[in-house]
Design a protein around this motif. Structure first.
Motif, PDB file in Angstrom:
ATOM      1  N   ILE A  57       0.860  -1.189   0.000  1.00 57.81           N
ATOM      2  CA  ILE A  57       0.000   0.000   0.000  1.00 57.81           C
ATOM      3  C   ILE A  57       0.894   1.236   0.000  1.00 57.81           C
ATOM      4  O   ILE A  57       1.803   1.350   0.823  1.00 57.81           O
ATOM      5  N   PHE A  58       0.611   2.168  -0.923  1.00 55.83           N
ATOM      6  CA  PHE A  58       1.511   3.300  -1.127  1.00 55.83           C
ATOM      7  C   PHE A  58       0.917   4.650  -0.733  1.00 55.83           C
ATOM      8  O   PHE A  58       1.553   5.680  -0.959  1.00 55.83           O
ATOM      9  N   SER A  59      -0.279   4.664  -0.165  1.00 51.79           N
ATOM     10  CA  SER A  59      -0.849   5.937   0.275  1.00 51.79           C
ATOM     11  C   SER A  59      -1.849   5.677   1.391  1.00 51.79           C
ATOM     12  O   SER A  59      -2.409   4.576   1.505  1.00 51.79           O
ATOM     13  N   GLU A  60      -2.067   6.707   2.199  1.00 52.30           N
ATOM     14  CA  GLU A  60      -3.057   6.575   3.259  1.00 52.30           C
ATOM     15  C   GLU A  60      -4.472   6.485   2.693  1.00 52.30           C
ATOM     16  O   GLU A  60      -5.356   5.874   3.290  1.00 52.30           O
ATOM     17  N   ALA A  61      -4.675   7.063   1.510  1.00 50.26           N
ATOM     18  CA  ALA A  61      -5.987   6.955   0.868  1.00 50.26           C
ATOM     19  C   ALA A  61      -6.274   5.506   0.480  1.00 50.26           C
ATOM     20  O   ALA A  61      -7.400   5.017   0.649  1.00 50.26           O
ATOM     21  N   GLU A  62      -5.262   4.809  -0.038  1.00 49.38           N
ATOM     22  CA  GLU A  62      -5.453   3.405  -0.371  1.00 49.38           C
ATOM     23  C   GLU A  62      -5.687   2.580   0.889  1.00 49.38           C
ATOM     24  O   GLU A  62      -6.555   1.699   0.921  1.00 49.38           O
ATOM     25  N   ARG A  63      -4.921   2.871   1.937  1.00 50.85           N
ATOM     26  CA  ARG A  63      -5.109   2.146   3.196  1.00 50.85           C
ATOM     27  C   ARG A  63      -6.543   2.326   3.708  1.00 50.85           C
ATOM     28  O   ARG A  63      -7.190   1.373   4.150  1.00 50.85           O
ATOM     29  N   ALA A  64      -7.046   3.547   3.628  1.00 50.64           N
ATOM     30  CA  ALA A  64      -8.414   3.825   4.080  1.00 50.64           C
ATOM     31  C   ALA A  64      -9.441   3.070   3.233  1.00 50.64           C
ATOM     32  O   ALA A  64     -10.460   2.600   3.755  1.00 50.64           O
ATOM     33  N   ALA A  65      -9.171   2.943   1.928  1.00 53.55           N
ATOM     34  CA  ALA A  65     -10.096   2.215   1.054  1.00 53.55           C
ATOM     35  C   ALA A  65     -10.132   0.738   1.414  1.00 53.55           C
ATOM     36  O   ALA A  65     -11.201   0.107   1.409  1.00 53.55           O
ATOM     37  N   TRP A  66      -8.976   0.170   1.743  1.00 48.08           N
ATOM     38  CA  TRP A  66      -8.940  -1.227   2.185  1.00 48.08           C
ATOM     39  C   TRP A  66      -9.654  -1.390   3.529  1.00 48.08           C
ATOM     40  O   TRP A  66     -10.407  -2.339   3.733  1.00 48.08           O
ATOM     41  N   HIS A  67      -9.408  -0.451   4.451  1.00 46.25           N
ATOM     42  CA  HIS A  67     -10.100  -0.508   5.743  1.00 46.25           C
ATOM     43  C   HIS A  67     -11.616  -0.508   5.545  1.00 46.25           C
ATOM     44  O   HIS A  67     -12.342  -1.245   6.216  1.00 46.25           O
ATOM     45  N   ALA A  68     -12.096   0.343   4.627  1.00 53.19           N
ATOM     46  CA  ALA A  68     -13.538   0.429   4.385  1.00 53.19           C
ATOM     47  C   ALA A  68     -14.089  -0.887   3.845  1.00 53.19           C
ATOM     48  O   ALA A  68     -15.178  -1.330   4.250  1.00 53.19           O
ATOM     49  N   LEU A  69     -13.347  -1.529   2.942  1.00 55.82           N
ATOM     50  CA  LEU A  69     -13.783  -2.826   2.410  1.00 55.82           C
ATOM     51  C   LEU A  69     -13.874  -3.858   3.523  1.00 55.82           C
ATOM     52  O   LEU A  69     -14.864  -4.602   3.622  1.00 55.82           O
ATOM     53  N   PHE A  70     -12.859  -3.899   4.370  1.00 58.40           N
ATOM     54  CA  PHE A  70     -12.847  -4.880   5.452  1.00 58.40           C
ATOM     55  C   PHE A  70     -13.963  -4.612   6.454  1.00 58.40           C
ATOM     56  O   PHE A  70     -14.651  -5.541   6.896  1.00 58.40           O
ATOM     57  N   ARG A  71     -14.149  -3.352   6.816  1.00 61.58           N
ATOM     58  CA  ARG A  71     -15.214  -3.028   7.768  1.00 61.58           C
ATOM     59  C   ARG A  71     -16.585  -3.405   7.208  1.00 61.58           C
ATOM     60  O   ARG A  71     -17.470  -3.836   7.952  1.00 61.58           O
ATOM     61  N   ARG A  72     -16.742  -3.257   5.895  1.00 58.78           N
ATOM     62  CA  ARG A  72     -18.013  -3.558   5.261  1.00 58.78           C
ATOM     63  C   ARG A  72     -18.396  -5.021   5.448  1.00 58.78           C
ATOM     64  O   ARG A  72     -19.577  -5.360   5.541  1.00 58.78           O
ATOM     65  N   HIS A  73     -17.405  -5.890   5.533  1.00 62.46           N
ATOM     66  CA  HIS A  73     -17.690  -7.329   5.546  1.00 62.46           C
ATOM     67  C   HIS A  73     -17.385  -8.020   6.872  1.00 62.46           C
ATOM     68  O   HIS A  73     -18.064  -8.990   7.214  1.00 62.46           O
ATOM     69  N   ILE A  74     -16.378  -7.557   7.593  1.00 66.12           N
ATOM     70  CA  ILE A  74     -16.027  -8.255   8.842  1.00 66.12           C
ATOM     71  C   ILE A  74     -16.039  -7.335  10.061  1.00 66.12           C
ATOM     72  O   ILE A  74     -15.836  -7.793  11.184  1.00 66.12           O
ATOM     73  N   GLY A  75     -16.277  -6.041   9.849  1.00 68.55           N
ATOM     74  CA  GLY A  75     -16.381  -5.107  10.959  1.00 68.55           C
ATOM     75  C   GLY A  75     -15.037  -4.803  11.609  1.00 68.55           C
ATOM     76  O   GLY A  75     -13.978  -5.225  11.148  1.00 68.55           O
ATOM     77  N   ASP A  76     -15.089  -4.061  12.704  1.00 76.09           N
ATOM     78  CA  ASP A  76     -13.880  -3.792  13.483  1.00 76.09           C
ATOM     79  C   ASP A  76     -13.513  -5.024  14.296  1.00 76.09           C
ATOM     80  O   ASP A  76     -14.365  -5.868  14.609  1.00 76.09           O
ATOM     81  N   GLY A  77     -12.238  -5.091  14.659  1.00 80.52           N
ATOM     82  CA  GLY A  77     -11.748  -6.290  15.326  1.00 80.52           C
ATOM     83  C   GLY A  77     -12.242  -6.474  16.740  1.00 80.52           C
ATOM     84  O   GLY A  77     -12.668  -7.566  17.124  1.00 80.52           O
ATOM     85  N   ASP A  78     -12.147  -5.408  17.550  1.00 89.01           N
ATOM     86  CA  ASP A  78     -12.557  -5.489  18.959  1.00 89.01           C
ATOM     87  C   ASP A  78     -11.932  -6.687  19.671  1.00 89.01           C
ATOM     88  O   ASP A  78     -12.576  -7.353  20.490  1.00 89.01           O
ATOM     89  N   GLY A  79     -10.674  -6.975  19.330  1.00 91.08           N
ATOM     90  CA  GLY A  79      -9.965  -8.065  19.995  1.00 91.08           C
ATOM     91  C   GLY A  79     -10.244  -9.449  19.455  1.00 91.08           C
ATOM     92  O   GLY A  79      -9.706 -10.436  19.965  1.00 91.08           O
ATOM     93  N   ARG A  80     -11.081  -9.552  18.416  1.00 93.85           N
ATOM     94  CA  ARG A  80     -11.336 -10.868  17.836  1.00 93.85           C
ATOM     95  C   ARG A  80     -10.081 -11.402  17.141  1.00 93.85           C
ATOM     96  O   ARG A  80      -9.220 -10.641  16.718  1.00 93.85           O
ATOM     97  N   GLU A  81     -10.024 -12.728  17.004  1.00 95.60           N
ATOM     98  CA  GLU A  81      -8.842 -13.367  16.432  1.00 95.60           C
ATOM     99  C   GLU A  81      -9.010 -13.589  14.932  1.00 95.60           C
ATOM    100  O   GLU A  81     -10.022 -14.135  14.483  1.00 95.60           O
ATOM    101  N   ALA A  82      -7.997 -13.156  14.177  1.00 90.64           N
ATOM    102  CA  ALA A  82      -8.038 -13.260  12.719  1.00 90.64           C
ATOM    103  C   ALA A  82      -6.820 -14.012  12.217  1.00 90.64           C
ATOM    104  O   ALA A  82      -5.706 -13.834  12.721  1.00 90.64           O
ATOM    105  N   LEU A  83      -7.043 -14.836  11.212  1.00 93.88           N
ATOM    106  CA  LEU A  83      -5.968 -15.572  10.549  1.00 93.88           C
ATOM    107  C   LEU A  83      -5.863 -15.064   9.118  1.00 93.88           C
ATOM    108  O   LEU A  83      -6.822 -15.159   8.341  1.00 93.88           O
TER     109      LEU A  83
END
Length: 268
Positions: free
Chosen positions: A35-61
């Motif tokens: 990832i080469f920009s904070e805008a791209e990082r934010a776009a990936w975060h949005a995709l992940f939040r859309r489907h798996i939400g925030d972590g809140d300490g949950r375990e991810a593989l």
């Protein structure tokens, strides 16, 4: 007498492992991987939040984690992250990146198709650009279903890199011509690696292209339910575009790329 050459799955897996080990050195220098920009990082975060939400300490593989690009995205969102890869050169870079950021991400060497992890170990499993390389995706999907806790979610980010649309096909042809003229833009960095890539692609399960609908069919056979196909990757592509040449950016934007979220039944 005619000689028939055959390839075993073990041989193919060895080739895949060696290929990604060789790609590790330049992996983080290539747009679409790192990832080469904070805008791209934010776009990936949005995709992940859309489907798996925030972590809140949950375990991810994070399977086939490579240099841990996705692992760090999950870490940003508050997951307790384990990254798994079978290419030691990738893991070396992943561990170095986590040390540099001061992040407590756990890394394991392992096979995404046979992880050796315990049943019901994770709340979320992710992978990016792994499915197209799978030798036996149904077996792999059953393995991932086994690893998830009831109600857990699997997020796959992948695409069909074999069957481009007309625009992508033309862009790819011109891009390959430029590459042969010494103007490489992205992808395998040598002709030998490019040939290895094509040899692997011709022999994996999705040699004809990993279409989302075919992936979903196998996920259902593996026991997953509530499956969503998300083809809206435009926000990510927009942020990546400035790091690609025009033709490569056009090819990526018109490819069949997707995120698939699949849930394990809460009663399982």
């Amino acid at each position: 007498m005619q000689t028939v050459t055959t390839f075993s799955n073990h041989d193919l897996r060895d080739e895949i492992k060696a290929y990604w080990s060789a790609r590790a050195e330049t992996f983080d220098s290539q747009p679409g991987h790192e990832i080469f920009s904070e805008a791209e990082r934010a776009a990936w975060h949005a995709l992940f939040r859309r489907h798996i939400g925030d972590g809140d300490g949950r375990e991810a593989l994070d399977l086939a984690c490579g240099t841990a690009v996705v692992s760090h995205l999950l870490d940003d969102l508050g997951f307790r992250v384990t990254g798994m890869d079978w290419a030691e050169p990738m893991l070396e870079r992943a561990r170095a990146k986590a040390r540099a950021r001061g992040r407590a991400i756990r890394f394991l060497m392992g096979d995404a198709e046979n992880t050796m992890e315990l049943d019901d170990s994770y709340d979320v499993i992710t992978n990016r650009h792994l499915v197209w390389t799978l030798v036996d995706p149904l077996s792999a999907f059953r393995e991932w279903h086994r690893l998830l806790r009831p109600g857990g979610r699997l997020l796959i980010v992948d695409g069909d890199f074999v069957n481009p649309g007309l625009v992508a096909h033309l862009a790819r042809r011109v891009s390959r011509w430029l590459t042969s003229a010494g103007n490489a833009q992205n992808g395998p960095s040598t002709e030998a690696l490019a040939e290895t890539h094509q040899g692997i692609l011709s022999r994996v399960y999705f040699s004809g292209g990993a279409r989302a609908e075919a992936v979903v069919d196998l996920l259902r056979q593996a026991g997953f339910e509530t499956i969503t196909i998300d083809t809206d990757m435009r926000a990510i592509h927009r942020t990546q575009k400035k790091n690609f040449g025009f033709l490569k950016g056009l090819e990526r934007a018109t490819q069949h790329r997707y995120a698939i979220c699949a849930e394990k039944n809460a009663a399982d």
